[in-house]
Design a protein around this motif. Structure first.
Motif, PDB file in Angstrom:
ATOM      1  N   VAL A 222      -9.299  -2.799 -15.021  1.00  0.00           N
ATOM      2  CA  VAL A 222      -9.933  -1.496 -15.194  1.00  0.00           C
ATOM      3  C   VAL A 222     -11.433  -1.657 -15.398  1.00  0.00           C
ATOM      4  O   VAL A 222     -12.238  -0.912 -14.835  1.00  0.00           O
ATOM      5  CB  VAL A 222      -9.285  -0.740 -16.371  1.00  0.00           C
ATOM      6  CG1 VAL A 222     -10.095   0.498 -16.722  1.00  0.00           C
ATOM      7  CG2 VAL A 222      -7.857  -0.352 -16.019  1.00  0.00           C
ATOM      8  N   ALA A 223     -11.826  -2.660 -16.186  1.00  0.00           N
ATOM      9  CA  ALA A 223     -13.254  -2.886 -16.418  1.00  0.00           C
ATOM     10  C   ALA A 223     -13.967  -3.247 -15.127  1.00  0.00           C
ATOM     11  O   ALA A 223     -15.080  -2.775 -14.859  1.00  0.00           O
ATOM     12  CB  ALA A 223     -13.432  -3.997 -17.459  1.00  0.00           C
ATOM     13  N   ALA A 224     -13.342  -4.074 -14.297  1.00  0.00           N
ATOM     14  CA  ALA A 224     -13.973  -4.488 -13.040  1.00  0.00           C
ATOM     15  C   ALA A 224     -14.009  -3.362 -12.023  1.00  0.00           C
ATOM     16  O   ALA A 224     -14.948  -3.246 -11.223  1.00  0.00           O
ATOM     17  CB  ALA A 224     -13.232  -5.693 -12.466  1.00  0.00           C
ATOM     18  N   MET A 225     -13.007  -2.484 -12.046  1.00  0.00           N
ATOM     19  CA  MET A 225     -12.904  -1.420 -11.057  1.00  0.00           C
ATOM     20  C   MET A 225     -13.611  -0.145 -11.487  1.00  0.00           C
ATOM     21  O   MET A 225     -13.686   0.810 -10.713  1.00  0.00           O
ATOM     22  CB  MET A 225     -11.424  -1.092 -10.807  1.00  0.00           C
ATOM     23  CG  MET A 225     -10.650  -2.163 -10.070  1.00  0.00           C
ATOM     24  SD  MET A 225     -10.995  -2.161  -8.301  1.00  0.00           S
ATOM     25  CE  MET A 225     -10.165  -0.670  -7.799  1.00  0.00           C
ATOM     26  N   ASP A 226     -14.131  -0.115 -12.699  1.00  0.00           N
ATOM     27  CA  ASP A 226     -14.683   1.119 -13.245  1.00  0.00           C
ATOM     28  C   ASP A 226     -15.683   1.778 -12.303  1.00  0.00           C
ATOM     29  O   ASP A 226     -15.631   2.984 -12.053  1.00  0.00           O
ATOM     30  CB  ASP A 226     -15.334   0.823 -14.599  1.00  0.00           C
ATOM     31  CG  ASP A 226     -15.882   2.075 -15.256  1.00  0.00           C
ATOM     32  OD1 ASP A 226     -15.396   3.168 -14.916  1.00  0.00           O
ATOM     33  OD2 ASP A 226     -16.792   1.954 -16.091  1.00  0.00           O
TER      34      ASP A 226
END
Length: 430
Positions: A222-226
């Motif tokens: 989720v952090a990378a795709m934010d």
């Protein structure tokens, strides 16, 4: 019932996208491929996008295999530069391409190597339908083909194709994702302080239910795709608007069966509610008979008569026992018509030939009775299909229909696809 004319549709340069949709197993892939072949041979540059895992399309087009790259189909008898390309959606590869195109190299590698992403891209509910929309948007943006023919995914419901972008958007905007994004957005220990006691307890509970490593993988993903979430929604909205544009035509494909036409009716109503341009209904595998004047009831009665020996006079008939003078004309009268007794006497075989002839007659009668029963069953199928079709047209009299006669076997090559194309555009053939 208005007739759906497909040649004007595929010949119109303003038609840029044709979407074949409907329930599973109704012939969407074959319909899409046949339309692609016909449009290419009428001079258009066509690409057919299929999501059919059975790979029948590749076999019928003479290609060893299809993948995420359009492959040119050889053997197309096109004119004026007509060409046909075909491809099969690779859901995971399409997802990977999106990540690689919209993230820097380090972040893309972190996403592609993430275990949760690998599970999501390979089989998350709705991912296939969403990636089909993404691939359609990519093909249309390239502007390399005059016509894109889309075979929608074999989903439980044909409506999944339209609902996928909204479902993915709801997932990305959901409370669960926002909860997982909160620590990453604030960062490190500050992120943990950001969470109150109740939220920390919830995260701990999720860790016990899902596994600590799994939850960590999700948070990392989720952090990378934010930064990419907004792009997913933007492209989905753009493709959705593309489907509503005048250059798009939806073909609802069904068979003359109750469940398939019920799904088709539901889809017709949904397309109308979403203001999607519906071209009409393709009714596949419609049965017909060259002897439709012989009803099922008369065919069964004739079969029973043959079985019981009533349809052919087995003995001498009502004239048995009468003298020859009473039953035949005088031999000297050349104008008199012969009676049944005369014909029987003239056709009577020698005594040595009587048994084989009687046995042959019995075999012919049994074969004829069997054919009559098959015809009766066929007429019952025709009547059932007619009732089902009439119910649909009564509910949707405005929908144009193209009926496609059932073929005796499956389609395996370009010749078969051309035959389907002829039936699609010329109506049912005997």
């Amino acid at each position: 019932m208005p007739v759906l004319e497909l040649d004007p549709l595929i010949d119109d340069p303003g038609t840029r996208i044709i979407v074949c949709c409907g329930a599973g197993g109704v012939g969407k892939t074959t319909t899409a491929a046949a339309l692609g072949v016909r449009a290419a041979e009428r001079g258009r540059r066509v690409v057919v996008l299929t999501i059919d895992p059975a790979r029948r399309l590749a076999q019928s087009m003479g290609i060893d295999s299809l993948d995420n790259v359009p492959r040119k189909v050889e053997g197309i008898k096109g004119s004026d530069g007509g060409e046909l390309h075909a491809m099969m959606l690779d859901m995971k590869r399409t997802f990977d391409e999106i990540v690689e195109a919209h993230a820097d190299a380090d972040r893309a590698r972190a996403i592609l190597d993430n275990p949760f992403y690998q599970s999501l891209s390979a089989g998350f509910a709705g991912t296939q339908e969403y990636m089909a929309m993404e691939k359609l948007g990519q093909l249309r943006a390239r502007d390399e083909w005059d016509l894109i023919v889309v075979d929608t995914p074999p989903s439980r419901s044909a409506l999944d194709f339209l609902d996928a972008p909204k479902r993915l958007g709801s997932f990305l905007d959901g409370t669960f994702i926002k909860l997982l994004m909160a620590p990453a957005k604030v960062g490190g220990r500050a992120g943990m302080k950001f969470l109150n006691v109740g939220m920390s307890m919830m995260t701990g509970t999720l860790g016990k239910l899902l596994g600590g490593q799994f939850l960590k993988d999700v948070q990392t993903f989720v952090a990378a795709m934010d930064t990419m979430f907004g792009g997913f929604r933007t492209r989905a909205d753009a493709t959705y608007k593309l489907l509503q544009a005048p250059g798009t035509a939806f073909l609802v494909v069904a068979t003359p069966e109750r469940d398939a036409l019920r799904e088709a009716a539901y889809f017709v109503e949904r397309l109308g509610a979403e203001e999607m341009p519906l071209a009409g209904l393709v009714l596949n595998r419609v049965h017909d008979s060259g002897a439709a004047r012989l009803s099922a009831e008369r065919a069964r009665a004739a079969a029973e008569n043959l079985d019981e020996g009533r349809i052919v006079d087995q003995g001498a008939g009502k004239n048995a026992g009468r003298g020859p003078r009473a039953t035949s004309p005088e031999p000297s009268d050349p104008t008199a018509d012969p009676t049944a007794d005369d014909l029987a006497t003239a056709a009577a075989p020698a005594e040595s030939e009587a048994a084989p002839t009687a046995e042959a007659d019995t075999d012919v009668q049994q074969l004829t009775a069997g054919l009559l029963r098959l015809h009766a069953e066929r007429m019952q199928v025709l009547a059932r299909e007619q009732r089902t079709r009439d119910r649909f047209t009564a509910l949707h009299p405005e929908v144009a229909v193209a009926e496609v006669a059932a073929l005796p076997g499956d389609v395996h090559d370009l010749a078969g696809l051309r035959a389907i194309g002829d039936r699609l555009t010329l109506g049912r053939l005997p």
